[in-house]
Design an enzyme around this catalytic site. Structure first.
Site, mmCIF file in Angstrom:
data_model
loop_
_atom_site.group_PDB
_atom_site.id
_atom_site.type_symbol
_atom_site.label_atom_id
_atom_site.label_comp_id
_atom_site.label_asym_id
_atom_site.label_seq_id
_atom_site.Cartn_x
_atom_site.Cartn_y
_atom_site.Cartn_z
ATOM 1 N N LYS A 54 0.844 -1.206 0.000
ATOM 2 C CA LYS A 54 0.000 0.000 0.000
ATOM 3 C C LYS A 54 0.878 1.255 0.000
ATOM 4 O O LYS A 54 0.613 2.210 -0.721
ATOM 5 C CB LYS A 54 -0.929 -0.002 1.223
ATOM 6 C CG LYS A 54 -1.994 -1.095 1.186
ATOM 7 C CD LYS A 54 -2.758 -1.193 2.505
ATOM 8 C CE LYS A 54 -3.756 -2.338 2.475
ATOM 9 N NZ LYS A 54 -4.509 -2.504 3.713
ATOM 10 N N GLN A 98 -4.003 -1.202 10.000
ATOM 11 C CA GLN A 98 -4.029 -2.531 9.397
ATOM 12 C C GLN A 98 -4.647 -3.549 10.354
ATOM 13 O O GLN A 98 -4.312 -3.584 11.545
ATOM 14 C CB GLN A 98 -2.601 -2.947 8.997
ATOM 15 C CG GLN A 98 -2.508 -4.267 8.250
ATOM 16 C CD GLN A 98 -3.150 -4.235 6.869
ATOM 17 O OE1 GLN A 98 -3.343 -3.179 6.273
ATOM 18 N NE2 GLN A 98 -3.510 -5.396 6.359
ATOM 19 N N ASP A 121 -10.219 3.603 4.721
ATOM 20 C CA ASP A 121 -10.608 2.199 4.581
ATOM 21 C C ASP A 121 -12.130 2.017 4.507
ATOM 22 O O ASP A 121 -12.610 0.951 4.136
ATOM 23 C CB ASP A 121 -10.103 1.413 5.805
ATOM 24 C CG ASP A 121 -8.944 0.502 5.477
ATOM 25 O OD1 ASP A 121 -8.834 0.060 4.318
ATOM 26 O OD2 ASP A 121 -8.147 0.221 6.390
HETATM 27 N N1 GUN Z 1 -6.496 -6.452 6.594
HETATM 28 C C1 GUN Z 1 -6.835 -7.173 5.511
HETATM 29 N N2 GUN Z 1 -7.378 -6.375 4.565
HETATM 30 C C2 GUN Z 1 -7.372 -5.129 5.066
HETATM 31 C C3 GUN Z 1 -7.794 -3.871 4.558
HETATM 32 O O1 GUN Z 1 -8.291 -3.726 3.440
HETATM 33 N N3 GUN Z 1 -7.615 -2.814 5.392
HETATM 34 C C4 GUN Z 1 -7.079 -2.936 6.628
HETATM 35 N N4 GUN Z 1 -6.956 -1.848 7.372
HETATM 36 N N5 GUN Z 1 -6.683 -4.087 7.126
HETATM 37 C C5 GUN Z 1 -6.827 -5.176 6.342
#
Ligand code: GUN
Length: 288
Positions: A54, A98, A121
């Protein structure tokens, strides 16, 4: 006939190029550079890799990153303090915590603490509520990416039978709502659904997000259906496969997304899109 591939990687690159151009333009015109805070708690290698992907995608698009790596022993109060700090940082337009978080931390408390206007998110209950209303501020990244992938096929969503397998808060429920807002007739299936194969066979659009390797087999798919595979399951040999049994299903479907190279790159791209949109809102607010 073999299905056509929904190439998430290629589509993601096209969208990221546009985001990079818009980011440059926004900064030149307003002085606002989109900024994302990434918060990783603990050392889970898969989460660390995901956050790194990311960050790299953001940096490539000109979005700045504030990187926070906290120890697995971080307390809920410490994490809340950091989230609060980012909520008030004018250079931060998106906050990514995350998941999953270590067990001493209540995920709901943390997601609730993120400023809904920086919730890149789209996990905050405010944004989920706005989605129900049909008036979202931030849409969750994976569902938003899935809709873009379906749109890329040129197949109209309106009037279609859509079946979503999986009812998580971050994929199944929001994507079902988005498909509903686009006027599909939507069925959401889960572990208690009776005769799941028969329900799946009715789908013109089939979205599968249950986390079971190769769960959807060819006999569960209607001829010509659009099949979106959200799963990423690691096999014993280290390879990643989706929730859909790709080879046989691609003999029956009209369109199919691969794993890897399908939904994953689009999820990351929508995080960039959400951060940019948030920065644009900030720039407009500053100007007025
Ligand atoms: N863990 C797995 N997928 C995601 C996501 O799209 N965002 C976040 N913050 N954590 C994750």
């Amino acid at each position: 006939m073999a299905a056509r591939l929904i190439d998430g990687k290629a589509l993601a690159q096209t969208v990221r190029d546009r985001i990079a151009a818009d980011t440059k333009d926004l900064q030149a015109k307003t002085g606002v550079r989109p900024g994302l805070a990434t918060i990783l708690v603990g050392e889970d290698p898969a989460s660390a890799l995901y956050v790194r992907s990311k960050q790299k995608a953001c940096e490539a698009a000109g979005i700045s990153i504030e990187d926070f790596k906290l120890s697995a022993a971080t307390s809920q109060a410490e994490l809340l303090t950091l989230v609060e700090k980012m909520n008030h940082d004018p250079n931060i337009h998106g906050i990514l915590v995350q998941l999953p978080l270590p067990k001493q931390i209540d995920t709901k408390v943390i997601l609730n603490a993120v400023d809904p206007l920086k919730d890149a998110d789209g996990f905050h209950p405010y944004n989920l509520g706005k989605l129900v209303e049909g008036n979202p501020v931030f849409e969750a990244c994976t569902p938003k990416g899935i809709i873009a992938m379906i749109d890329s096929t040129g197949v109209a969503i309106e009037g279609k039978r859509a079946v979503v397998v999986g009812r998580s808060n971050i994929v199944g429920k929001p994507v079902a709502l988005m498909l509903l807002h686009r006027h599909a007739t939507v069925t959401v299936c889960h572990s208690k659904t009776k005769d799941l194969p028969a329900v799946c066979r009715e789908a013109d659009i089939l979205v599968v997000a249950i986390g079971k390797a190769k769960f959807v087999t060819a006999d569960m798919v209607k001829d010509g259906a659009v099949v979106i595979d959200v799963g990423t399951n690691r096999l014993a040999d280290g390879k990643f496969v989706g929730d859909v049994d790709f080879e046989p299903v691609s003999q029956r479907a009209g369109w199919i997304s691969p794993v890897p190279g399908g939904v994953g790159p689009m999820t990351i791209t929508m995080l960039l899109a959400n951060t940019l949109e948030s920065a644009k809102r900030t720039a407009v607010a500053k100007a007025t």
